[in-house]
Enzyme design. Structure first.
Site, PDB file in Angstrom:
ATOM      1  N   HIS A 124      96.982  21.696 -16.381  1.00 17.00           N
ATOM      2  CA  HIS A 124      97.523  20.356 -16.187  1.00 17.00           C
ATOM      3  C   HIS A 124      98.809  20.109 -16.972  1.00 17.00           C
ATOM      4  CE1 HIS A 124      97.352  15.830 -17.019  1.00 17.00           C
ATOM      5  NE2 HIS A 124      97.604  15.950 -15.732  1.00 17.00           N
ATOM      6  N   HIS A 159     106.447  13.966 -17.137  1.00 16.45           N
ATOM      7  CA  HIS A 159     105.355  13.023 -16.904  1.00 16.45           C
ATOM      8  C   HIS A 159     105.645  11.678 -17.544  1.00 16.45           C
ATOM      9  CE1 HIS A 159     101.433  11.077 -17.045  1.00 16.45           C
ATOM     10  NE2 HIS A 159     100.980  11.967 -16.183  1.00 16.45           N
ATOM     11  N   ASP A 164     103.113  17.477  -8.629  1.00 21.76           N
ATOM     12  CA  ASP A 164     102.700  16.074  -8.697  1.00 21.76           C
ATOM     13  C   ASP A 164     103.963  15.226  -8.645  1.00 21.76           C
ATOM     14  OD1 ASP A 164     101.617  13.606  -9.196  1.00 21.76           O
ATOM     15  OD2 ASP A 164     100.515  14.199 -10.994  1.00 21.76           O
TER      16      ASP A 164
END
Length: 275
Positions: free
Chosen positions: A5, A41, A85
């Site tokens: 991740h 992120h 993502d």
């Protein structure tokens, strides 16, 4: 598939593969004009992680290409799947199609090397909100219109929005993606919170149904070995985690290893596994 991740710095590719990941998840930040800019992120993110690691997207894709190209000095044969993502917070809905085209252009140039001896990993596009389905449409249209239709064999799709599966199904239809056509269904929540397996089990049932739309299911972000075990036993094909080594430990369990193993390159990520 063990999905490492939030792999947003180049050095983390090796770090997570060394821990046992055969897949990574990378965040792609877009500008307001629909251009992919960074692997980033930002805050907030998972507990016990640093949220602000980043790279220029083009440089990251080139490093990723080297890590997944046989014969390259940086090649890691274990790395077989990459989840992108897509962070679309600043992208207007009207620019979603162009954002998809931009991402396709960058992958063709910097990852697939213009279709000549590029990276071999499968690419899973994870769109955060169903209403941005035109990003998928734009991505696919660029590859088909520019002579790269064959590369679509390496691309899959996911809507990560926590909504009804019927809504997600409609999103794929609107995007022009047929049922069972390289579709992963995700479910999960940040590792900071607990979540039941209710929706995961619903997704697994859909995957296994003759009239379901998805090929595979993954669960995120799971760090406790007990939770990893529960998700695998519930039928998840992929586990997204900050600790790939813990998933490796679970797969060594006598009961688990009778039924499950680590995915290899020859295991098609777009094909539903039948027991």
């Amino acid at each position: 598939w063990i999905m490492g991740h939030m792999v947003n710095a180049i050095y983390q590719i090796d770090e997570f593969v060394d821990l046992g990941a055969n897949a990574i998840e990378t965040d792609v930040e877009f500008s307001s004009s629909g251009k992919a800019k960074y692997t980033y992120h930002g805050v907030p993110c998972d507990c016990f992680r640093w949220c602000k690691k980043w790279e220029n997207i083009d440089g990251f894709l080139e490093a990723l290409r080297r890590a997944t190209t046989p014969g390259d000095s940086k090649y890691r044969k274990e790395l077989i799947l990459v989840v992108l993502d897509l962070k679309l917070d600043y992208v207007y809905l009207s620019d979603a199609y162009d954002a998809g085209k931009d991402l396709a252009q960058r992958l063709v140039k910097h990852y697939w090397n213009g279709g000549r001896n590029g990276g071999r990993a499968y690419i899973l596009l994870s769109v955060p909100v169903v209403e941005y389905y035109r990003l998928i449409t734009g991505f696919r249209a660029h590859l088909m219109n520019e002579g790269y239709k064959d590369l679509l064999a390496k691309v899959g799709y996911d809507f990560s929005e926590d909504t009804y599966l019927s809504t997600i199904h409609d999103g794929f239809r609107n995007a022009g993606v047929r049922d069972k056509d390289h579709i992963w269904q995700s479910d999960g929540i940040s590792n900071c919170f607990a979540r039941t397996l209710t929706r995961l089990k619903e997704a697994v049932s859909n995957r296994d149904s003759t009239d379901g739309y998805s090929n595979k299911v993954y669960y995120w972000t799971v760090d406790k070995e007990t939770s990893i075990t529960d998700a695998i036993n519930a039928g998840a094909d992929g586990i997204m985690t900050n600790h790939p080594d813990r998933v490796i430990n679970v797969l060594k369990d006598d009961e688990i290893k009778k039924k499950f193993r680590l995915a290899r390159y020859r295991d098609n990520p777009w094909k539903t596994f039948r027991k």
